[in-house]
Design an enzyme around this catalytic site. Sequence first.
Site, short mmCIF file in Angstrom:
data_model
loop_
_atom_site.label_atom_id
_atom_site.label_comp_id
_atom_site.label_asym_id
_atom_site.label_seq_id
_atom_site.Cartn_x
_atom_site.Cartn_y
_atom_site.Cartn_z
N ARG A 677 -29.63 22.55 -43.07
CA ARG A 677 -29.75 23.79 -42.37
C ARG A 677 -29.49 24.58 -43.69
NH1 ARG A 677 -27.03 29.00 -41.94
NH2 ARG A 677 -28.16 29.99 -40.49
N ASP A 679 -28.98 28.33 -45.35
CA ASP A 679 -28.61 29.61 -45.11
C ASP A 679 -29.35 30.77 -45.73
OD1 ASP A 679 -26.46 31.12 -43.64
OD2 ASP A 679 -26.07 31.83 -45.64
N VAL A 681 -32.46 32.02 -46.30
CA VAL A 681 -33.42 31.45 -47.39
C VAL A 681 -34.22 32.84 -47.73
CG1 VAL A 681 -33.54 29.28 -46.91
CG2 VAL A 681 -34.80 30.68 -45.71
N GLU A 704 -33.25 29.45 -42.64
CA GLU A 704 -32.85 30.61 -41.77
C GLU A 704 -33.54 31.76 -42.24
OE1 GLU A 704 -29.18 33.44 -40.57
OE2 GLU A 704 -29.33 32.65 -42.45
N TRP A 706 -34.47 34.98 -41.27
CA TRP A 706 -34.28 35.94 -40.21
C TRP A 706 -34.82 37.45 -40.74
CZ3 TRP A 706 -28.88 36.84 -37.94
CH2 TRP A 706 -28.84 37.86 -36.40
N GLN A 725 -46.06 35.69 -39.52
CA GLN A 725 -46.58 35.32 -40.94
C GLN A 725 -45.75 35.11 -41.71
OE1 GLN A 725 -50.08 34.82 -41.41
NE2 GLN A 725 -49.18 33.89 -43.09
N ASP A 787 -24.50 33.41 -35.21
CA ASP A 787 -24.69 34.83 -35.44
C ASP A 787 -25.09 35.84 -34.27
OD1 ASP A 787 -23.79 34.83 -38.26
OD2 ASP A 787 -26.01 34.04 -38.67
N GLN A 792 -19.79 36.96 -32.39
CA GLN A 792 -20.47 38.00 -33.27
C GLN A 792 -21.36 38.87 -32.31
OE1 GLN A 792 -20.59 37.51 -37.74
NE2 GLN A 792 -21.58 35.50 -36.75
N LYS A 870 -42.69 26.79 -15.41
CA LYS A 870 -43.07 28.16 -15.16
C LYS A 870 -41.48 28.83 -15.29
CE LYS A 870 -41.26 29.68 -10.98
NZ LYS A 870 -40.92 31.14 -10.35
#
Lengths: 900, 538
Positions: A677, A679, A681, A704, A706, A725, A787, A792, A870
């Site tokens: 994973r 962190d 990036v 990640e 974000w 995108q 996070d 947090q 649903k």
Amino acid sequence: MSTVPIEPLLHHSPLRHTSLNGARTFLPSSLNLRCHFTSKKLHSIGRSVTSGNSLGFLSSERRRSIAIRASSSDTAVVETTSQSDDVIFNENFPVQRIDKAEGKIYVRLKQVKENDWELSVGCSLPGKWILHWGVSYVGDTGSEWDQPPEDMRPPGSLAIKDYAIETPLEKLSEGDSFHEVTINLNLESSVAALNFVLKDEETGAWYQHKGRDFKVPLLDDVPDDGNLIGAKKGFGALGKLSNIVVNPDEPGADVQEKGKSSSGSTKEGKGLEEFYEEMPISKHVAGDNSVSVTARKCPETSKNIVSIETDLPGDVTVHWGVCKNGNKKWEIPAEPHPEETSLFKNKALRTRLQRKDDGNGSSGLFSLDGELEGLCFVLKLNENTWLNNRGEDFYVPFLTSAALPVESGAAQVSGKTPKTNQEVSDSGFTAEIITEIRNLAIDISSHKNQKTNVKEVQENILQEIEKLAAEAYSIFRSTTPAFTPESDLESEDEKPEIKISSGTGSGFEILCQGFNWESHKSGRWYQELQEKADELASLGFTVLWLPPPTESVSPEGYMPKDLYNLNSRYGTIDELKETVKRFHKVGIKVLGDAVLNHRCAHFKNSNGVWNLFGGRLNWDDRAVVADDPHFQGRGNKSSGDNFHAAPNIDHSQDFVRKDIKEWLCWMREEVGYDGWRLDFVRGFWGGYVKDYMDASKPYFAVGEYWDSLSYTYGEMDYNQDAHRQRIVDWINATSGAAGAFDVTTKGILHAALQKCEYWRLSDPKGKPPGVVGWWPSRAVTFIENHDTGSTQGHWRFPGGKEMQGYAYILTHPGTPAVFFDHIYSDYRSEIASLLSLRNRQKLHCRSEVNIVKSERDVYAAIIDEKVAMKIGPGHYEPPSGSQNWSVAVEGRDYKVWETS
Amino acid sequence: MEVSVIGNPQTKKIYRTELTYRELGFRFGSQVISGESRNRVSFLTHQSSKWKEIKIQSSPRSVRCEAIVSDQAPFLKPTPKSRSLEGVKLFVGLPLDTVSDCNNVNHLKAITAGLKALKLLGVEGIELPIFWGVVEKEAPGKYEWSGYLAVAEIVKKVGLKLHASLSFHGSKNPEISLPDWVAKIGEEAEGGIYFTDRYGKQYKDCLSFAVDDVPVLDGKTPMEVYGGFCESFKSAFSDYMGNTITGITLGLGPDGELRYPSHQHETNLSGAGEFQCYDKHMLSALKHYAVSTGNPLWGLGGPHDAPAYDQQPHSTPFFSDGGSWESQYGDFFLTWYSSLLTSHADRVLSVASSAFKGTGVSLCGKLPLLHQWNKLRSHPSELTAGFYSSGGHDRYEAIAEIFAKNSCRMIIPGMDLSDEHQSPASLSSPESLLAHIKTSCKRQGVVVSGQNSAALVPGGFERIVENLKDESVGVDLFTYQRMGAVFFSPEHFHAFTVFVRNMNQFELSSYDQAVEGDKAKTMSIGSGTTGAASLQTA
């Protein structure tokens, strides 16, 4: 009394500091630095301000005729000159003159009550001042900051990750240029010292104290690194200043040794004294002016008449040369030269412009031989102040007669085609670019000739190239019709998958995030987790994500220091290995949390800045990106965003990449991690990630990436294509070697569930609106992590609706990740049923999803024709056709069916 | 009157053993318009290439001297195995749909930004595909150049060179067809003007070689139409000729390449392809040829035992060892089939070289790199595409000779392909085929330009660099195909940048050390700005 010099941390300061001999010289700083060194904010792109009062004086035979420049447009020029003049060039260049404003910063510590103190920081200069601050707690070692306790934070404060607070300075009163912020201190808290720097959001400049953070000690035993303020020892370390030699004659020098400080009345209070200190500060304030250049061909004399005028105040000298024979070198034209012209070192001419009669600026007229190809010039205001055209020389091309028909030919072209609107704006646009290029080309060639400062030029060129390529890419991509990422990208990545371990697993993975923000507290998390191995396996998880394993400055592990030291607050390296082994035994793959963007330093450099590393990877400041003023790195500029709490690693350095690859391989080997994973990036280019993935060959990897979704007036936009995108672009840059967390899906789920807007869950093409709709095999869907949730709570999933979120991600394509806290909550049994359904029905990351309903209050979809679901309060039942649907899981506002 | 002053009777060339790396580049065109005489002296050299062309031309009716000097004497063995890449000019192709069929410039902003980036990167020029179907779309002789002119103007202003590819073919992706009026004729004409396979399926993106000199287009032959196109191009772009436009590539067949459209189903390249000799004109030419060679029965159709498109070459007897291709009939058929290809190349190139004579622009034609199955003795892919030589002679020799005759450069694609990435089952060797064609060119004194293949291939850039470094046949111009979203995607563009830097020896990595000592100096030059530095005050 103590003297405190302050240096605004403008960009080139690292260069000054690294000069080897002790004597540091401040060089005159120039006005056009902005293009090369300062942050982009300074040169607010496209600011083509035409000053309203710029009057142009143009004349052919020394007779004055007036041209009035319209202030709103670049090109509209009304002129009363004779018709016969052919204007061959007419352009208005914005120039930014930078004035130095002087003022002061003050810091005041005041006692309010017994243990209640007040710290005020103020600044007398106009600007958008931000106090960027944090605290050190008792017993903290090192120079890293922590976030202050909640009650210390003034209203309007913003948390920056987990180490700092940003609080804007408020104007003391309307019409006053003083800005101030006050922080309340309670000495009973365990805060040992307050650290801050001042940031001017307008210019992006950071103001530090002697090249370090300001530090206000609240206790006696705060180590003095030379940057304390108000320490009662009265700055005995005056000697420390002697290493800064300031030449007072240099007008650009920002630092002056005139600090005055007056200690206020002394009161006893845990050894704390009231104080008030003032420090001079100077700031560059940009002034916008313009230079307008008109060139015309005089048919009688076949001369080129160039008129240069500007509204710059004061004496303006034009430093110029001409170009001929296709050569872009500056040459001296034949005489006669204009009035007030002198020869400068046989290389250029200097002509002082005539002050205009009304005192607003000056202008000049140059009559040049018709054979010449162009005129190059820069403006000189005084010895050290030069102005140029956004970093390039001004260039006035004289189109030769041969070139003229081409020009008109092009005009005809646009005239012939019917799409005039489009054409006109396009050609305006191209003209602009073309001038830029011409200037650039001249600049390059002149640099090539002189062989000076190659590094800088290359850097600028490379940056420019990257910028242009990115621009071209974004347009091409958006105009390439039928962008169907799913099929395209999917088919693309089929091939490499055969060859290498692709980092994307089998497609049937279900992730468990095996920790939360508090997991470090017990000190034996690895062991606690081991005990849960069987349980997690029986729930149906196939991949476990472990917390960052390295030694870290922050207990949670995201501030790594020695990458090869795997003893952390979560446990020892041996416990880690055991844990990995244990999970392998129950068939769960393990991901390591690799923090590659930044790394905390072990040592300070000669300026006292923490940017030297120790341990097995004892990198120096070349491993640190150059564009974070905090850390004075000597590497290249960052290939991504900066994370400001620690030195950002410069992944463009070969030695850094080599070391990181080695480290990842070592972790695969030594610990037994199956994948990563990754962190933060956003901080570096995805291409490097590809490199790392190729080297470490993970079974599964997820990054990640974000960033913020798009909102309009506080309302989340329906179309989040730009957001997804960016994530897809990142994945693309890694060549699909790693997936990414589907932040888009989480964001849209937030809005859909919170406001009962389930229509958001289908994009215009009837696909899921997140990354999962475009590139499902690389999307790792989640609703919460350490996070966003946990203690947090940076971006918490709408409370009480978590199960709707899980009903969505655990039935849909993509690789779902379940947050640890949710497994050990009341939702456990419902999550377990969804997990077993996903495994039972063999849903996978590329499953087909068919959205059958996306209305205000209900969203329904059928996945791989065998699972129906649903969410939302509205009604939906799967069609009772050939398939026989039975309810598999049911809960508040969601229902899932499967075929039997 | 035309006098060849110096010249070897066959190729009008003499070889001199001299290594020249100097650039000679002057051209004076004095146009004395007294009477009708035109005097033009042009000394033309391709930069750092081994070619010199000296032309002294004086009105078509009077004297013309032409000397082409090359140092590529067969016995001159260059000492170092590899050469510097500094002399290689790099071009990048614009998107095929740069100009839409209504003469609009597509993605103009992207192209402008892209060109600027390429200029800064040090790229020499741009290749612009110009389609017949766009320019002469509506009616014969009605040319509309505006879109392409606009592009040329941008290229010129950016300061790049331009290579125009005149495409007399259509394209599938993006879809650009032949001119509307040609398509209409194609529909009405009996027997067709297009290539046709034995199932009667027409290939509508290119005219059959057999109609080259048949007045099928409104009373004109395709060659006349192509000639008119070239003349119109020359006058429309006269301001750019020789300065911005430095090269023109003539479309010689399907996708611009000199070949028969033997593979019509792009999806399946695994077969050997099929012969395309079944349109009316081809068949009648074949019949005629058969009669004239005394084997009228051989002229009734193409080989009956050739495999179908998607069949393996060996699945039928034609291409097997000792199969029909080696028989007397095979030699008869293949000789005829390939001669049409060769004569087509000759016709188009002569039309072009007479149209563009004296413009200072170099002419090029493109060959395909048909590397599939080329380890088989029969080279089936090359045979169906029209490359054959009787008696096992060099099947590219005749073609290269045509190129030499017309002073035309040869573009060979696929310089990024390496053997190791080919599937072993395809019995393919792009590397050896490329070497073969290059040798043929060298023997005939034809200058070779390179191109990559259309798709991205692993290790492509490395392979290109190796090919360009190959000293045995100097490639001095390489065109990289092609600009677009993929080209500028972060990953690809980065790789491309590295490639260009490798070519230009654009030293970047070394500046860390190099500038260390210069820092003080550079900083003190009037405040360390580029502006100040270019003031020449320091």
